[in-house]
Design a protein around this motif. Structure first.
Motif, PDB file in Angstrom:
ATOM      1  N   LYS A 244       0.839  -1.204   0.000  1.00  0.00           N
ATOM      2  CA  LYS A 244       0.000   0.000   0.000  1.00  0.00           C
ATOM      3  C   LYS A 244       0.873   1.253   0.000  1.00  0.00           C
ATOM      4  N   TRP A 245       1.955   1.223   0.762  1.00  0.00           N
ATOM      5  CA  TRP A 245       2.908   2.335   0.817  1.00  0.00           C
ATOM      6  C   TRP A 245       3.513   2.565  -0.575  1.00  0.00           C
ATOM      7  N   ALA A 246       3.831   1.488  -1.268  1.00  0.00           N
ATOM      8  CA  ALA A 246       4.379   1.602  -2.620  1.00  0.00           C
ATOM      9  C   ALA A 246       3.375   2.269  -3.555  1.00  0.00           C
ATOM     10  N   GLU A 247       2.125   1.874  -3.480  1.00  0.00           N
ATOM     11  CA  GLU A 247       1.090   2.462  -4.324  1.00  0.00           C
ATOM     12  C   GLU A 247       0.942   3.957  -4.047  1.00  0.00           C
ATOM     13  N   ASP A 248       0.940   4.325  -2.769  1.00  0.00           N
ATOM     14  CA  ASP A 248       0.780   5.734  -2.401  1.00  0.00           C
ATOM     15  C   ASP A 248       1.910   6.586  -2.968  1.00  0.00           C
ATOM     16  N   ASN A 249       3.130   6.064  -2.925  1.00  0.00           N
ATOM     17  CA  ASN A 249       4.278   6.817  -3.441  1.00  0.00           C
ATOM     18  C   ASN A 249       4.285   6.841  -4.964  1.00  0.00           C
ATOM     19  N   ALA A 250       3.905   5.743  -5.591  1.00  0.00           N
ATOM     20  CA  ALA A 250       3.881   5.687  -7.051  1.00  0.00           C
ATOM     21  C   ALA A 250       2.911   6.714  -7.628  1.00  0.00           C
ATOM     22  N   ALA A 251       1.822   6.960  -6.919  1.00  0.00           N
ATOM     23  CA  ALA A 251       0.821   7.914  -7.393  1.00  0.00           C
ATOM     24  C   ALA A 251       1.372   9.332  -7.484  1.00  0.00           C
ATOM     25  N   LYS A 252       2.472   9.606  -6.788  1.00  0.00           N
ATOM     26  CA  LYS A 252       3.068  10.940  -6.774  1.00  0.00           C
ATOM     27  C   LYS A 252       4.214  11.082  -7.772  1.00  0.00           C
ATOM     28  N   CYS A 253       4.629   9.980  -8.381  1.00  0.00           N
ATOM     29  CA  CYS A 253       5.791   9.994  -9.265  1.00  0.00           C
ATOM     30  C   CYS A 253       5.395  10.353 -10.696  1.00  0.00           C
ATOM     31  N   PRO A 254       6.336  10.872 -11.483  1.00  0.00           N
ATOM     32  CA  PRO A 254       6.037  11.211 -12.880  1.00  0.00           C
ATOM     33  C   PRO A 254       5.706   9.978 -13.712  1.00  0.00           C
TER      34      PRO A 254
END
Length: 215
Positions: A162-172
Motif C-alpha cells: 500500500k505504501w508503494a502504491e501511495d508513493n507511485a501515485a506521486k511519481c512522474p
C-alpha cells in the motif's frame, strides 16, 4: 536531471575540490539491485543516517563519527580512475549532506551521477538518475517526487505494498516501479510475485550482489 538552483551563487568552482564528506566506503563494483542491475558502477557511500531502517545491512553507516573525511578531489579521482560509466551516491542517507560540490566535481570529469535516497531530506546537487526508496517511518519530502526516475520499495508486509502504491501515485509518468523483497523476510517474495502478476506496471528488484558476493 535534477539541478540545485542558483548553483553559481552557492560555491565557486575553485572551492569545490576541497569540500569534505564523511565516507564509510567507496569502491568499483557491479550494481546489484534496481533498474541498473548488472552494470559496472562506482559507489560512494556517505556516513550519517537519520532514517535507521531496522533491516538495514549497513548499520555502520548510520553514525558520521568514526569515518574518515575525504575531499571532492580524492573521491572524483578514485571514481575517474575506475572508468565506471556512472557513480552511485548512497549511504547512510546521502541527502543529509550538500551534494552540490561532489556532484559538480564528478560531472566536470564527464561522469553520470546517480543517487539512492529515502528522500527524507532536501535534494541537492546535479543528479542524472534518482532512485527513491521511501520509508514509512520517515516519509519523503514532497519536492522529491517530481524528479524520481526509479521508485524502489522494500517489502516486508502488505502494508508496504500500500505504501508503494501511495508513493507511485506521486511519481512522474514513466518512473520505473520496483518492489524488492527484504533479504531476511522470505514470505515477502510471495507477496511481491502475486502483486506484480496482478499489477504488471511494477517489476521486481533483487539484491543480486549478495548472490554474486560482490560489495
Amino acid at each position: 536531471m535534477f539541478k540545485t538552483e542558483k548553483q553559481s551563487d552557492l560555491i565557486s568552482e575553485q572551492d569545490i575540490w576541497y569540500v569534505e564528506y564523511p565516507i564509510m566506503e567507496h569502491f568499483y563494483t557491479i550494481q546489484g539491485e534496481g533498474a541498473h542491475t548488472g552494470r559496472a558502477s562506482y559507489f560512494i557511500r556517505t556516513a550519517g543516517c537519520d532514517v535507521n531502517c531496522w533491516w538495514c545491512d549497513v548499520k555502520e553507516s548510520w553514525e558520521e563519527e568514526g569515518h574518515p573525511k575525504m575531499t571532492v578531489r580524492e573521491l572524483v579521482d578514485a571514481a575517474k580512475a575506475s572508468k565506471a560509466p556512472f557513480v552511485v551516491i548512497t549511504g547512510g542517507e546521502p541527502l543529509l549532506h550538500d551534494l552540490l560540490p561532489l556532484t559538480l566535481g564528478l560531472k566536470s570529469e564527464g561522469m553520470k551521477v546517480h543517487i539512492e535516497t529515502s528522500g527524507s531530506s532536501p535534494l541537492s546537487g546535479q543528479l542524472d538518475w534518482i532512485t527513491l526508496s521511501p520509508k514509512r517511518f520517515k516519509k519523503p519530502t514532497e519536492e522529491v517526487f517530481a524528479y524520481v526516475d526509479e521508485l524502489k520499495v522494500v517489502v516486508l508486509t502488505n502494508k508496504d505494498l500500500k505504501w508503494a502504491e501511495d508513493n507511485a501515485a506521486k511519481c512522474p509518468e514513466g518512473t520505473r516501479l520496483l518492489l524488492q523483497p527484504e533479504w531476511e523476510t522470505p514470505k515477502s517474495i510471495d507477496l511481491i510475485v502475486d502483486y506484480v502478476k496482478e499489477n504488471p506496471e511494477w517489476g521486481i528488484s533483487l539484491q543480486t550482489h549478495k548472490f554474486l558476493k560482490v560489495p
